[in-house]
Design a protein around this motif. Structure first.
Motif, mmCIF file in Angstrom:
data_model
loop_
_atom_site.group_PDB
_atom_site.id
_atom_site.type_symbol
_atom_site.label_atom_id
_atom_site.label_comp_id
_atom_site.label_asym_id
_atom_site.label_seq_id
_atom_site.Cartn_x
_atom_site.Cartn_y
_atom_site.Cartn_z
ATOM 1 N N LYS A 87 -6.921 -13.519 23.149
ATOM 2 C CA LYS A 87 -5.698 -14.167 23.637
ATOM 3 C C LYS A 87 -4.962 -13.266 24.623
ATOM 4 C CE LYS A 87 -4.907 -16.864 19.453
ATOM 5 N NZ LYS A 87 -4.040 -17.048 18.281
ATOM 6 N N GLU A 88 -4.905 -11.970 24.307
ATOM 7 C CA GLU A 88 -4.236 -11.025 25.193
ATOM 8 C C GLU A 88 -4.955 -10.906 26.531
ATOM 9 O OE1 GLU A 88 -4.158 -7.506 22.800
ATOM 10 O OE2 GLU A 88 -2.455 -8.203 21.599
ATOM 11 N N VAL A 89 -6.286 -10.887 26.496
ATOM 12 C CA VAL A 89 -7.069 -10.783 27.732
ATOM 13 C C VAL A 89 -6.867 -12.032 28.591
ATOM 14 C CG1 VAL A 89 -9.428 -10.723 28.664
ATOM 15 C CG2 VAL A 89 -8.777 -9.188 26.805
ATOM 16 N N ILE A 90 -6.892 -13.197 27.953
ATOM 17 C CA ILE A 90 -6.663 -14.445 28.686
ATOM 18 C C ILE A 90 -5.269 -14.428 29.312
ATOM 19 C CG2 ILE A 90 -6.345 -16.944 28.440
ATOM 20 C CD1 ILE A 90 -9.245 -16.165 28.417
ATOM 21 N N GLN A 91 -4.274 -13.958 28.575
ATOM 22 C CA GLN A 91 -2.908 -13.883 29.108
ATOM 23 C C GLN A 91 -2.840 -12.950 30.308
ATOM 24 O OE1 GLN A 91 -0.043 -15.644 28.254
ATOM 25 N NE2 GLN A 91 0.680 -14.671 30.111
ATOM 26 N N GLU A 92 -3.508 -11.811 30.216
ATOM 27 C CA GLU A 92 -3.527 -10.872 31.336
ATOM 28 C C GLU A 92 -4.204 -11.483 32.559
ATOM 29 O OE1 GLU A 92 -5.190 -7.092 30.167
ATOM 30 O OE2 GLU A 92 -3.945 -7.035 28.370
ATOM 31 N N CYS A 93 -5.299 -12.195 32.335
ATOM 32 C CA CYS A 93 -6.004 -12.851 33.446
ATOM 33 C C CYS A 93 -5.131 -13.923 34.085
ATOM 34 C CB CYS A 93 -7.312 -13.469 32.963
ATOM 35 S SG CYS A 93 -8.575 -12.258 32.541
ATOM 36 N N ALA A 94 -4.470 -14.721 33.261
ATOM 37 C CA ALA A 94 -3.593 -15.772 33.780
ATOM 38 C C ALA A 94 -2.458 -15.162 34.599
ATOM 39 C CB ALA A 94 -3.040 -16.616 32.638
ATOM 40 N N THR A 95 -1.883 -14.086 34.105
ATOM 41 C CA THR A 95 -0.802 -13.412 34.815
ATOM 42 C C THR A 95 -1.294 -12.871 36.157
ATOM 43 O OG1 THR A 95 0.272 -12.827 32.735
ATOM 44 C CG2 THR A 95 0.868 -11.511 34.661
ATOM 45 N N GLU A 96 -2.472 -12.272 36.155
ATOM 46 C CA GLU A 96 -3.050 -11.736 37.391
ATOM 47 C C GLU A 96 -3.338 -12.870 38.381
ATOM 48 O OE1 GLU A 96 -4.185 -8.722 39.912
ATOM 49 O OE2 GLU A 96 -3.285 -8.510 37.932
ATOM 50 N N PHE A 97 -3.873 -13.968 37.897
ATOM 51 C CA PHE A 97 -4.183 -15.123 38.747
ATOM 52 C C PHE A 97 -2.904 -15.664 39.390
ATOM 53 C CE2 PHE A 97 -4.524 -19.747 39.222
ATOM 54 C CZ PHE A 97 -5.618 -19.846 40.057
#
Length: 121
Positions: free
Chosen positions: A16-26
């Protein structure tokens, strides 16, 4: 995130944390491109059209198409809401349901990807 997974699927806290980081970066990536366009045009406000343009510029055509369709429907909903508010002085029936317009963004993306595979968009 769980809505698109099977009911028995589990998602770890780390995932979940990795997905959140990816979404934020995107979001930062796309917004940065849109912001740069606004800067070049000497504008201070990024709008939805700027986001769509940024997605296309960055090669994210599937997302840009889905976003354009979403924006069109959103604007139509805003126009409808404004029209309903302007006529609120006269007794009128309430809008169907709760008055909210719901758009299936995942569905729009899936449609866009399906159309691309079949040469349509």
């Amino acid at each position: 995130m769980k809505d698109v997974l099977p009911p028995e699927a589990k998602v770890s806290k780390h995932a979940k944390e990795v997905i959140q980081e990816c979404a934020t970066e995107f979001i930062g990536f796309v917004t940065g491109e849109a912001s740069e366009r606004c800067r070049r045009e000497r504008r201070k406000t990024v709008n939805g059209d700027d986001i769509c343009h940024a997605m296309t510029t960055l090669g994210l055509d599937n997302y840009a198409g889905a976003m354009r369709r979403y924006l069109q429907r959103y604007r139509e909903g805003e126009e409808l809401a404004a029209a309903l508010n302007n006529h609120s002085r006269s007794p009128a029936p309430p809008p169907p349901g709760d008055g909210m317009i719901q758009i299936d963004v995942w569905g729009e993306l899936s449609n866009s990807r399906g159309n691309e595979k079949h040469g349509r968009d």
